[in-house]
Design a protein around this motif. Structure first.
Motif, PDB file in Angstrom:
ATOM      1  N   PRO A  10     -67.571   1.811 -36.386  1.00  0.00           N
ATOM      2  CA  PRO A  10     -66.298   2.014 -37.461  1.00  0.00           C
ATOM      3  C   PRO A  10     -66.232   0.437 -37.338  1.00  0.00           C
ATOM      4  O   PRO A  10     -65.996  -0.214 -36.283  1.00  0.00           O
ATOM      5  CB  PRO A  10     -65.335   3.039 -37.430  1.00  0.00           C
ATOM      6  N   ASN A  11     -66.599  -0.843 -37.956  1.00  0.00           N
ATOM      7  CA  ASN A  11     -65.631  -1.684 -38.679  1.00  0.00           C
ATOM      8  C   ASN A  11     -64.552  -1.784 -38.864  1.00  0.00           C
ATOM      9  O   ASN A  11     -63.667  -0.772 -39.800  1.00  0.00           O
ATOM     10  CB  ASN A  11     -66.471  -2.364 -40.080  1.00  0.00           C
ATOM     11  N   LYS A  12     -63.764  -2.381 -37.818  1.00  0.00           N
ATOM     12  CA  LYS A  12     -62.509  -3.090 -37.328  1.00  0.00           C
ATOM     13  C   LYS A  12     -61.591  -3.898 -39.098  1.00  0.00           C
ATOM     14  O   LYS A  12     -60.554  -4.149 -38.968  1.00  0.00           O
ATOM     15  CB  LYS A  12     -61.911  -3.208 -36.518  1.00  0.00           C
ATOM     16  N   SER A  13     -62.386  -4.460 -38.909  1.00  0.00           N
ATOM     17  CA  SER A  13     -61.662  -5.706 -40.511  1.00  0.00           C
ATOM     18  C   SER A  13     -62.955  -5.970 -41.034  1.00  0.00           C
ATOM     19  O   SER A  13     -64.017  -4.471 -41.431  1.00  0.00           O
ATOM     20  CB  SER A  13     -62.297  -6.870 -39.991  1.00  0.00           C
ATOM     21  N   GLY A  14     -62.481  -6.087 -42.467  1.00  0.00           N
ATOM     22  CA  GLY A  14     -63.250  -6.593 -44.122  1.00  0.00           C
ATOM     23  C   GLY A  14     -62.945  -5.846 -44.259  1.00  0.00           C
ATOM     24  O   GLY A  14     -61.555  -5.300 -44.830  1.00  0.00           O
ATOM     25  N   GLU A  15     -63.453  -5.704 -46.114  1.00  0.00           N
ATOM     26  CA  GLU A  15     -62.633  -5.286 -47.066  1.00  0.00           C
ATOM     27  C   GLU A  15     -63.080  -3.480 -47.314  1.00  0.00           C
ATOM     28  O   GLU A  15     -64.504  -3.044 -46.968  1.00  0.00           O
ATOM     29  CB  GLU A  15     -63.510  -5.729 -48.772  1.00  0.00           C
ATOM     30  N   ALA A  16     -62.240  -2.778 -47.552  1.00  0.00           N
ATOM     31  CA  ALA A  16     -62.374  -2.006 -47.478  1.00  0.00           C
ATOM     32  C   ALA A  16     -62.938  -1.075 -48.516  1.00  0.00           C
ATOM     33  O   ALA A  16     -62.636  -2.379 -50.111  1.00  0.00           O
ATOM     34  CB  ALA A  16     -61.046  -0.652 -48.123  1.00  0.00           C
ATOM     35  N   TYR A  71     -69.527   0.849 -41.799  1.00  0.00           N
ATOM     36  CA  TYR A  71     -69.833   0.804 -40.313  1.00  0.00           C
ATOM     37  C   TYR A  71     -71.064   0.259 -40.272  1.00  0.00           C
ATOM     38  O   TYR A  71     -71.222  -0.850 -40.563  1.00  0.00           O
ATOM     39  CB  TYR A  71     -70.824   2.249 -40.283  1.00  0.00           C
ATOM     40  N   HIS A  72     -70.971  -0.397 -38.590  1.00  0.00           N
ATOM     41  CA  HIS A  72     -71.728  -1.417 -38.626  1.00  0.00           C
ATOM     42  C   HIS A  72     -73.147  -0.985 -37.403  1.00  0.00           C
ATOM     43  O   HIS A  72     -72.190   0.094 -36.384  1.00  0.00           O
ATOM     44  CB  HIS A  72     -70.988  -2.516 -37.341  1.00  0.00           C
ATOM     45  N   ILE A  73     -74.117  -1.573 -37.849  1.00  0.00           N
ATOM     46  CA  ILE A  73     -75.172  -1.120 -36.964  1.00  0.00           C
ATOM     47  C   ILE A  73     -75.461  -1.836 -36.035  1.00  0.00           C
ATOM     48  O   ILE A  73     -76.215  -2.973 -36.448  1.00  0.00           O
ATOM     49  CB  ILE A  73     -76.687  -0.655 -37.568  1.00  0.00           C
ATOM     50  N   HIS A  74     -74.889  -1.483 -34.870  1.00  0.00           N
ATOM     51  CA  HIS A  74     -75.071  -2.156 -33.395  1.00  0.00           C
ATOM     52  C   HIS A  74     -76.225  -2.619 -33.158  1.00  0.00           C
ATOM     53  O   HIS A  74     -76.642  -3.498 -32.678  1.00  0.00           O
ATOM     54  CB  HIS A  74     -73.967  -2.052 -32.592  1.00  0.00           C
ATOM     55  N   ARG A  75     -77.041  -0.967 -33.007  1.00  0.00           N
ATOM     56  CA  ARG A  75     -78.164  -1.483 -32.321  1.00  0.00           C
ATOM     57  C   ARG A  75     -79.171  -0.426 -32.611  1.00  0.00           C
ATOM     58  O   ARG A  75     -78.600   0.929 -33.617  1.00  0.00           O
ATOM     59  CB  ARG A  75     -78.603  -1.001 -30.207  1.00  0.00           C
ATOM     60  N   VAL A  76     -80.601  -0.353 -32.967  1.00  0.00           N
ATOM     61  CA  VAL A  76     -81.871  -0.114 -33.402  1.00  0.00           C
ATOM     62  C   VAL A  76     -82.633  -0.010 -33.120  1.00  0.00           C
ATOM     63  O   VAL A  76     -83.212  -0.797 -32.252  1.00  0.00           O
ATOM     64  CB  VAL A  76     -82.391  -0.798 -35.227  1.00  0.00           C
ATOM     65  N   VAL A  77     -83.255   1.284 -31.741  1.00  0.00           N
ATOM     66  CA  VAL A  77     -83.874   1.265 -30.652  1.00  0.00           C
ATOM     67  C   VAL A  77     -84.914   2.185 -30.732  1.00  0.00           C
ATOM     68  O   VAL A  77     -85.127   2.950 -31.124  1.00  0.00           O
ATOM     69  CB  VAL A  77     -83.422   1.393 -29.175  1.00  0.00           C
ATOM     70  N   ALA A  78     -85.825   2.410 -30.084  1.00  0.00           N
ATOM     71  CA  ALA A  78     -87.184   3.093 -30.169  1.00  0.00           C
ATOM     72  C   ALA A  78     -87.056   3.600 -28.521  1.00  0.00           C
ATOM     73  O   ALA A  78     -86.831   2.622 -27.735  1.00  0.00           O
ATOM     74  CB  ALA A  78     -88.707   1.995 -29.848  1.00  0.00           C
ATOM     75  N   ASN A  79     -87.257   4.764 -28.328  1.00  0.00           N
ATOM     76  CA  ASN A  79     -86.933   5.371 -27.180  1.00  0.00           C
ATOM     77  C   ASN A  79     -88.091   6.641 -26.569  1.00  0.00           C
ATOM     78  O   ASN A  79     -88.787   7.133 -27.663  1.00  0.00           O
ATOM     79  CB  ASN A  79     -85.916   6.397 -27.331  1.00  0.00           C
ATOM     80  N   ARG A  80     -88.700   6.150 -25.773  1.00  0.00           N
ATOM     81  CA  ARG A  80     -89.550   7.256 -25.100  1.00  0.00           C
ATOM     82  C   ARG A  80     -89.300   7.925 -24.523  1.00  0.00           C
ATOM     83  O   ARG A  80     -88.766   7.321 -23.188  1.00  0.00           O
ATOM     84  CB  ARG A  80     -90.517   6.147 -24.903  1.00  0.00           C
ATOM     85  N   TRP A  81     -88.627   9.146 -24.739  1.00  0.00           N
ATOM     86  CA  TRP A  81     -89.071  10.234 -23.412  1.00  0.00           C
ATOM     87  C   TRP A  81     -90.004  10.877 -22.535  1.00  0.00           C
ATOM     88  O   TRP A  81     -91.015  11.442 -23.740  1.00  0.00           O
ATOM     89  CB  TRP A  81     -88.040  11.511 -23.842  1.00  0.00           C
ATOM     90  N   GLU A  82     -90.336  10.674 -21.675  1.00  0.00           N
ATOM     91  CA  GLU A  82     -91.135  11.693 -20.862  1.00  0.00           C
ATOM     92  C   GLU A  82     -90.336  12.994 -19.532  1.00  0.00           C
ATOM     93  O   GLU A  82     -89.402  12.690 -19.053  1.00  0.00           O
ATOM     94  CB  GLU A  82     -91.839  10.685 -19.999  1.00  0.00           C
ATOM     95  N   LEU A  83     -90.897  13.476 -20.562  1.00  0.00           N
ATOM     96  CA  LEU A  83     -90.459  15.506 -20.393  1.00  0.00           C
ATOM     97  C   LEU A  83     -91.500  16.043 -19.265  1.00  0.00           C
ATOM     98  O   LEU A  83     -92.532  15.661 -19.710  1.00  0.00           O
ATOM     99  CB  LEU A  83     -89.786  16.036 -21.523  1.00  0.00           C
ATOM    100  N   ALA A  84     -90.330  16.829 -18.722  1.00  0.00           N
ATOM    101  CA  ALA A  84     -91.681  17.876 -17.712  1.00  0.00           C
ATOM    102  C   ALA A  84     -90.933  19.186 -17.823  1.00  0.00           C
ATOM    103  O   ALA A  84     -89.608  18.971 -17.805  1.00  0.00           O
ATOM    104  CB  ALA A  84     -91.599  17.398 -16.466  1.00  0.00           C
ATOM    105  N   ARG A  85     -91.372  20.039 -17.808  1.00  0.00           N
ATOM    106  CA  ARG A  85     -91.137  21.743 -17.622  1.00  0.00           C
ATOM    107  C   ARG A  85     -90.775  22.158 -16.588  1.00  0.00           C
ATOM    108  O   ARG A  85     -91.699  21.721 -15.964  1.00  0.00           O
ATOM    109  CB  ARG A  85     -91.988  22.671 -18.660  1.00  0.00           C
ATOM    110  N   THR A  86     -89.246  22.836 -16.156  1.00  0.00           N
ATOM    111  CA  THR A  86     -88.992  23.000 -14.593  1.00  0.00           C
ATOM    112  C   THR A  86     -88.722  24.371 -14.896  1.00  0.00           C
ATOM    113  O   THR A  86     -88.630  24.615 -16.271  1.00  0.00           O
ATOM    114  CB  THR A  86     -87.814  21.988 -13.910  1.00  0.00           C
ATOM    115  N   PRO A  87     -88.902  25.027 -14.225  1.00  0.00           N
ATOM    116  CA  PRO A  87     -88.131  26.289 -14.046  1.00  0.00           C
ATOM    117  C   PRO A  87     -86.953  27.077 -14.955  1.00  0.00           C
ATOM    118  O   PRO A  87     -86.766  27.691 -15.446  1.00  0.00           O
ATOM    119  CB  PRO A  87     -87.738  26.618 -12.898  1.00  0.00           C
TER     120      PRO A  87
END
Lengths: 181, 181, 181
Positions: free
Chosen positions: C113-119, C131-147
């Motif tokens: 959330p922006n802490k200052s600026g015009e409402a 709101y401030h978009i602080h980061r836009v990231v690309a994610n790679r999730w390597e998953l494995a099935r387990t019991p």
């Protein structure tokens, strides 16, 4: 995390039915932004249960009953928001399905086009003053299966602003991780 | 909302096939932002039908045919947008599946990193000038099943800015709610 | 794109199992933002493999092992981010399932959330500084099935800022399109 064991007791048809439920619920959630941004009272009237509750917290109006919830979309205020270009934008929801009930937890952004400020040019994508992210909210959707499809019994949303109520909603998505395996 | 009745007439295999279709379509939509942000013409060439249409409205270039649509991703303008850090961000799409056809309705944000302005520090998340939401668009994807998978026959997108064309697209996701039960 | 042929060799039960895997993976990804925004170490401890790796690149801290990754959520820095109203917002992920392994590619926004600026006032939706978009990231999730369910073996994320590392992650979602049909 006892999913694997649970499956052993279900027929293939029951498993397929549960999958179809999940997909129907994804569509129910995906239908909400188009309904909010077009003022589609007919969506709200079918998507909510007769006694459904729409709860936006202390500072914004809510409603009880599918017809009252639908009527809000036709209010002057909501129609003005639509005319201003409001956009509801939903991320990937978490679905916890339990037979004829489901709890969905989702994040939602509410955006509006900036009316002032500098326009920015992006190559191959035109010029724009950009959008204002007005609200980021955590949503809890309590759903029930009915003879005419899945219905919203209660939708509760709270602003993500560092206060506790939104975190309480978000923790609801993690219940399976809190239980003993 | 005649889903339950419809199921009675389908075999389990047909139901599983329809579910697989839905999931394949989710992946097709989820593949679009990576293709746009990396300039992956090979994605567009396979994802669009030979006679596919890409329609961004009156103010931005479109193309007809999978090869022409793919070629746009290699244009100087689009490559400059990629070099500037463009990010396409898609929400949860609505999928209306009807046999060998499907209509997908989705929201998409187009973001770019701010090149100026104050940097903000967020604890444990570094410092950033933030991102500009350049466009928020409503998308209608008209898909068809082919022997080599689901293909885009037509993608139409319109800016959500308070004008009618985006709302027309969004209403397309709500068709099932408009029909008599 | 040899999906259709592949299906011929699988039983209906195997196909249903693969679908359930996909849906379980969607929920695993959808559970991440609630866990990050509430500091739910219990989620991270179960969602990551014992030897799981969390890699945010050179400029932000990472961790190896589910317990160390979980502990980060309890750090002073992360707790301060939560108190400030941090929101993780995930789009529709792409899932490439291959038996007991899966690669998920997703975009994530990190907002505060922006802490200052015009409402700004939006009719029927209150007033907000945005709101401030602080980061836009690309994610790679390597998953494995387990019991005990699907687990994260490695999560790699890189900022979308026009540099190569995020594009390398995004291309991972398009591998099926690069292969000969």
């Amino acid at each position: 995390m006892s999913r694997e064991v649970m499956q052993d007791n279900r027929t293939l048809e029951q498993r397929v039915r549960a999958i179809e439920d999940r997909l129907e619920i994804y569509n129910l959630i995906a239908g909400h932004p188009p309904s909010a941004d077009t003022g589609a009272d007919y969506y709200a009237e079918i998507a909510y249960a007769d006694d459904g509750v729409f709860d936006r917290g202390a500072n914004l109006s809510g409603a009880t009953g599918n017809k009252a919830i639908a009527a809000q979309l036709k209010s002057d205020g909501h129609q003005a928001a639509i005319a201003g270009g409001i956009a509801h934008f939903t991320g990937l929801p978490h679905i916890a399905l339990d037979g004829d009930r489901a709890i969905v937890t989702s994040y939602l952004q509410i955006l509006t086009p900036n009316k002032s400020g500098e326009a920015i040019e992006v190559p191959n994508h035109g010029s724009s003053r950009g959008y204002h992210i007005h609200r980021v909210v955590a949503n809890r959707w309590e759903l029930a299966r009915t003879p005419s499809g899945w219905k919203i019994k209660r939708r509760t949303l709270r602003l993500v602003d560092g206060s506790e109520p939104s975190r309480e909603i978000l923790r609801g998505a993690l219940a399976a991780y809190q239980q003993p395996a």
